[in-house]
Motif scaffolding. Sequence first.
Motif, PDB file in Angstrom:
ATOM      1  N   ASP A  55       0.881  -1.280   0.070  1.00 10.85           N
ATOM      2  CA  ASP A  55       0.275  -0.127  -0.173  1.00 10.85           C
ATOM      3  C   ASP A  55       0.579   1.111   0.088  1.00 10.85           C
ATOM      4  N   GLN A  56       2.377   1.039  -0.019  1.00  6.37           N
ATOM      5  CA  GLN A  56       3.110   2.222  -0.017  1.00  6.37           C
ATOM      6  C   GLN A  56       3.948   2.324  -1.273  1.00  6.37           C
ATOM      7  N   ALA A  57       4.128   1.206  -1.997  1.00  3.28           N
ATOM      8  CA  ALA A  57       4.871   0.853  -3.122  1.00  3.28           C
ATOM      9  C   ALA A  57       4.432   0.123  -4.162  1.00  3.28           C
ATOM     10  N   ARG A  58       4.815   0.289  -5.409  1.00  2.00           N
ATOM     11  CA  ARG A  58       4.544  -0.753  -6.386  1.00  2.00           C
ATOM     12  C   ARG A  58       5.584  -0.770  -7.443  1.00  2.00           C
ATOM     13  N   VAL A  59       5.490  -1.875  -8.204  1.00  2.00           N
ATOM     14  CA  VAL A  59       6.587  -1.990  -9.222  1.00  2.00           C
ATOM     15  C   VAL A  59       6.024  -1.749 -10.815  1.00  2.00           C
ATOM     16  N   GLU A  60       6.395  -0.845 -11.583  1.00  2.00           N
ATOM     17  CA  GLU A  60       5.768  -0.629 -12.873  1.00  2.00           C
ATOM     18  C   GLU A  60       6.838  -1.140 -13.739  1.00  2.00           C
ATOM     19  N   GLY A  61       6.213  -2.112 -14.554  1.00  2.00           N
ATOM     20  CA  GLY A  61       7.301  -2.311 -15.861  1.00  2.00           C
ATOM     21  C   GLY A  61       6.369  -3.188 -16.903  1.00  2.00           C
ATOM     22  N   GLU A  62       7.067  -3.331 -17.977  1.00  2.00           N
ATOM     23  CA  GLU A  62       6.454  -4.041 -19.275  1.00  2.00           C
ATOM     24  C   GLU A  62       7.216  -5.206 -19.422  1.00  2.00           C
ATOM     25  N   ALA A  63       6.478  -6.349 -19.970  1.00  2.20           N
ATOM     26  CA  ALA A  63       7.150  -7.354 -20.581  1.00  2.20           C
ATOM     27  C   ALA A  63       7.572  -7.481 -21.736  1.00  2.20           C
ATOM     28  N   GLY A  64       8.311  -8.027 -22.025  1.00  2.00           N
ATOM     29  CA  GLY A  64       9.033  -8.109 -23.472  1.00  2.00           C
ATOM     30  C   GLY A  64       9.898  -7.044 -24.056  1.00  2.00           C
ATOM     31  N   GLN A  65      10.642  -6.311 -23.004  1.00  2.17           N
ATOM     32  CA  GLN A  65      11.448  -5.134 -23.518  1.00  2.17           C
ATOM     33  C   GLN A  65      12.494  -6.036 -23.969  1.00  2.17           C
ATOM     34  N   PRO A  66      13.388  -5.243 -24.756  1.00  2.00           N
ATOM     35  CA  PRO A  66      14.737  -5.854 -25.360  1.00  2.00           C
ATOM     36  C   PRO A  66      15.611  -6.186 -24.331  1.00  2.00           C
ATOM     37  N   ARG A  67      16.373  -7.202 -24.174  1.00  2.00           N
ATOM     38  CA  ARG A  67      17.335  -7.220 -23.074  1.00  2.00           C
ATOM     39  C   ARG A  67      18.529  -6.610 -23.199  1.00  2.00           C
ATOM     40  N   GLY A  68      19.093  -6.159 -22.094  1.00  2.00           N
ATOM     41  CA  GLY A  68      20.115  -5.151 -22.076  1.00  2.00           C
ATOM     42  C   GLY A  68      19.620  -3.766 -22.022  1.00  2.00           C
ATOM     43  N   PHE A  69      18.195  -3.477 -22.281  1.00  2.00           N
ATOM     44  CA  PHE A  69      17.724  -2.060 -22.147  1.00  2.00           C
ATOM     45  C   PHE A  69      16.084  -2.061 -21.596  1.00  2.00           C
ATOM     46  N   GLU A  82      20.469 -11.336 -14.978  1.00  2.00           N
ATOM     47  CA  GLU A  82      20.132 -13.079 -15.158  1.00  2.00           C
ATOM     48  C   GLU A  82      18.801 -12.585 -15.911  1.00  2.00           C
ATOM     49  N   PRO A  83      18.911 -12.868 -17.325  1.00  2.00           N
ATOM     50  CA  PRO A  83      17.886 -12.894 -18.188  1.00  2.00           C
ATOM     51  C   PRO A  83      16.545 -13.440 -17.781  1.00  2.00           C
ATOM     52  N   ASP A  84      16.465 -14.792 -17.316  1.00  2.00           N
ATOM     53  CA  ASP A  84      15.450 -15.663 -17.091  1.00  2.00           C
ATOM     54  C   ASP A  84      14.732 -14.974 -15.833  1.00  2.00           C
ATOM     55  N   ASP A  85      15.383 -14.303 -14.878  1.00  2.00           N
ATOM     56  CA  ASP A  85      14.856 -13.702 -13.702  1.00  2.00           C
ATOM     57  C   ASP A  85      14.260 -12.391 -13.935  1.00  2.00           C
ATOM     58  N   ALA A  86      15.009 -11.703 -15.305  1.00  2.00           N
ATOM     59  CA  ALA A  86      14.506 -10.350 -15.412  1.00  2.00           C
ATOM     60  C   ALA A  86      13.105 -10.599 -16.235  1.00  2.00           C
ATOM     61  N   ASP A  87      12.996 -11.669 -17.237  1.00  2.00           N
ATOM     62  CA  ASP A  87      11.982 -11.852 -17.814  1.00  2.00           C
ATOM     63  C   ASP A  87      10.534 -12.400 -17.032  1.00  2.00           C
ATOM     64  N   HIS A  88      10.949 -13.253 -15.885  1.00  2.00           N
ATOM     65  CA  HIS A  88       9.882 -13.508 -15.117  1.00  2.00           C
ATOM     66  C   HIS A  88       9.480 -12.340 -14.314  1.00  2.00           C
ATOM     67  N   PHE A  89      10.258 -11.674 -13.704  1.00  2.00           N
ATOM     68  CA  PHE A  89       9.975 -10.548 -12.961  1.00  2.00           C
ATOM     69  C   PHE A  89       9.086  -9.286 -13.774  1.00  2.00           C
ATOM     70  N   LEU A  90       9.506  -9.072 -14.942  1.00  2.00           N
ATOM     71  CA  LEU A  90       8.758  -7.873 -15.609  1.00  2.00           C
ATOM     72  C   LEU A  90       7.472  -8.741 -16.100  1.00  2.00           C
ATOM     73  N   ARG A  91       7.371 -10.037 -16.360  1.00  2.00           N
ATOM     74  CA  ARG A  91       6.128 -10.553 -16.588  1.00  2.00           C
ATOM     75  C   ARG A  91       5.181 -10.522 -15.238  1.00  2.00           C
ATOM     76  N   THR A  92       5.663 -10.622 -14.186  1.00  2.00           N
ATOM     77  CA  THR A  92       4.837 -10.579 -13.047  1.00  2.00           C
ATOM     78  C   THR A  92       4.435  -9.211 -12.695  1.00  2.00           C
ATOM     79  N   VAL A  93       5.241  -8.243 -12.667  1.00  2.00           N
ATOM     80  CA  VAL A  93       4.806  -6.817 -12.596  1.00  2.00           C
ATOM     81  C   VAL A  93       3.868  -6.373 -13.652  1.00  2.00           C
ATOM     82  N   SER A  94       3.838  -6.916 -14.839  1.00  2.00           N
ATOM     83  CA  SER A  94       3.053  -6.219 -15.779  1.00  2.00           C
ATOM     84  C   SER A  94       1.798  -6.977 -16.102  1.00  2.00           C
ATOM     85  N   GLY A  95       1.573  -7.995 -15.264  1.00  2.00           N
ATOM     86  CA  GLY A  95       0.456  -8.829 -15.204  1.00  2.00           C
ATOM     87  C   GLY A  95      -0.855  -8.282 -14.672  1.00  2.00           C
TER      88      GLY A  95
END
Length: 222
Positions: free
Chosen positions: A175-189, A209-222
Motif C-alpha cells: 500500500d506504499q509502493a508498487r513496481v511498474e514495468g512492461e514485459a517483452g522489453q529488449p534485453r540489455g535495455f 540474469e535474463p530469466d529472472d528479468a523476464d519472469h520479474f517483468l512478466r509478474t509486474v506487468s500482469g
Amino acid sequence: MAKRAVHRRARKILGEEPVALVWCEIRRPIPTPPDDVHRAAGKGRLKPGHHWLLYVGGVVFFFVVIPMMLIDKLGARFDRLLQSRRDRRPQAGEPRNGGRGPVRDRRQDPTNGVFDGDWNLTAGQLLLRWYGHSPNPKRLIMLARDRVCIATSPRRRLSPTKADDFQTVAEFPHDQARVEGEAGQPRGFATFRLRFTDGSWLEVGRLGEPDDADHFLRTVSG
C-alpha cells in the motif's frame, strides 16, 4: 536463473518463497542534491565504488595513451581548425549562425531520468542513501506477497548468481509502493520503476540474469 544460494537467502529474509526477484542498478549517475538536503541525510556517497584495477587502468589511459594520441594529432587538428575558421568567417550582413535559425536550448533533464526530482519524497530519500548501504551498484529487488524489498551485499564486488550475504536495506508494504514495468522489453535495455504513494518514483535498469528479468517483468506487468 539465479543460483540456489540467492533464492535460499531471499526465502530466509522474506520468510516465504519470493514471488519474483531480480538484480538491478541505477542506470545513470545520481543527480547532485542541494547541499542542505544532502547534509541532512548524512552526506552519504552518491556514486558506486570501483575496483582498484579500474583506477590503475584510468591512470595508464590518461597519462600514457592520451598524451601519445595528442602528440600525434594535435598539430594537424590545430592547422585544420585555423583554416576552417578562416573559411567560415561570416561576411558583412550574414547571420552569425549561418542562417540556421535560433540556437536550440540543449539543457538536459536535471534529474537525468533517474527519479521524479523531489528529494524530500520517498524516492529522493531512498536515493540519498542508495550507496550508503554498499558501494556495489547492484541491488536485489524482491517481491513478496505483501511487500517490496530492496537488498544488497556489503561487498564491493559480488557475483549476482552466487551472492548469499545480502541484507534488506529498504522495505515497503504494497500500500506504499508498487513496481511498474512492461514485459517483452529488449534485453540489455529493460527498465522498471518503483512508484510510491506520495507520487515519487525511481527508475532502475541493467537487469541481471535474463530469466529472472523476464519472469520479474512478466509478474509486474500482469
